[in-house]
Design an enzyme around this catalytic site. Sequence first.
Site, PDB file in Angstrom:
ATOM      1  N   THR A  35     -49.943 -23.120 -18.637  1.00 35.67           N
ATOM      2  CA  THR A  35     -49.667 -24.078 -19.623  1.00 35.67           C
ATOM      3  C   THR A  35     -49.709 -23.696 -21.130  1.00 35.67           C
ATOM      4  O   THR A  35     -50.281 -22.693 -21.426  1.00 35.67           O
ATOM      5  CB  THR A  35     -50.250 -25.442 -19.157  1.00 35.67           C
ATOM      6  OG1 THR A  35     -51.523 -25.512 -19.463  1.00 35.67           O
ATOM      7  CG2 THR A  35     -50.039 -25.962 -17.917  1.00 35.67           C
ATOM      8  N   ASP A  36     -48.962 -24.427 -22.019  1.00 32.85           N
ATOM      9  CA  ASP A  36     -49.058 -24.421 -23.453  1.00 32.85           C
ATOM     10  C   ASP A  36     -49.886 -25.529 -23.828  1.00 32.85           C
ATOM     11  O   ASP A  36     -50.645 -26.082 -23.241  1.00 32.85           O
ATOM     12  CB  ASP A  36     -47.884 -24.221 -24.259  1.00 32.85           C
ATOM     13  CG  ASP A  36     -46.812 -25.224 -23.841  1.00 32.85           C
ATOM     14  OD1 ASP A  36     -47.457 -26.607 -23.525  1.00 32.85           O
ATOM     15  OD2 ASP A  36     -45.692 -25.391 -23.941  1.00 32.85           O
ATOM     16  N   MET A  37     -50.049 -25.557 -25.145  1.00 26.45           N
ATOM     17  CA  MET A  37     -50.695 -26.644 -25.779  1.00 26.45           C
ATOM     18  C   MET A  37     -50.335 -28.028 -25.420  1.00 26.45           C
ATOM     19  O   MET A  37     -51.079 -28.799 -25.552  1.00 26.45           O
ATOM     20  CB  MET A  37     -50.762 -26.501 -27.296  1.00 26.45           C
ATOM     21  CG  MET A  37     -51.550 -25.137 -27.710  1.00 26.45           C
ATOM     22  SD  MET A  37     -53.171 -25.122 -27.473  1.00 26.45           S
ATOM     23  CE  MET A  37     -53.862 -26.522 -28.532  1.00 26.45           C
ATOM     24  N   GLY A  75     -49.631 -28.955 -22.688  1.00 20.96           N
ATOM     25  CA  GLY A  75     -49.901 -29.194 -21.470  1.00 20.96           C
ATOM     26  C   GLY A  75     -48.746 -29.041 -20.298  1.00 20.96           C
ATOM     27  O   GLY A  75     -48.905 -29.496 -19.031  1.00 20.96           O
TER      28      GLY A  75
END
Length: 135
Positions: free
Chosen positions: A13-15, A17
């Site tokens: 995932t990225d920042m 979520g």
Amino acid sequence: MYISHNKVRMHDTDMAGILYFPRQFRFAHDALEDWVESEGLGFNQVFHHEKFVFVIVHAEADYLVSLQVGNKLEVHLTIERVGTSAFTVNYRIYKENQQLVGTAKTVHVTLDATTRQKIEIPKKFREILEKHLVA
């Protein structure tokens, strides 16, 4: 068709979520490894004991629906095309509710394990590919 199971993990995932879109290729490649192993040709076997290897020469994907940590996935793998030295693999990725969340396609070429020159797909491997060929 071969079905592989996986899930979205924190490192996917990225920042925000949600799934970082290129990680969709991880799910496709994990399914490819699972499928090859299910056919008795684990990647260790192929890359260290066979007279051929296969490499990806093209990859594409469509990211259709957001995924979050913990989503359970099914990756449906089929073979779209088997040529002389190349083959194409399709992947359809579904969430646990059977919602299609993404698709991917990879094109592979078979190479001589020693010279790394393009060769015809070996007969034994061609038979495995053709079992999963979908018109």
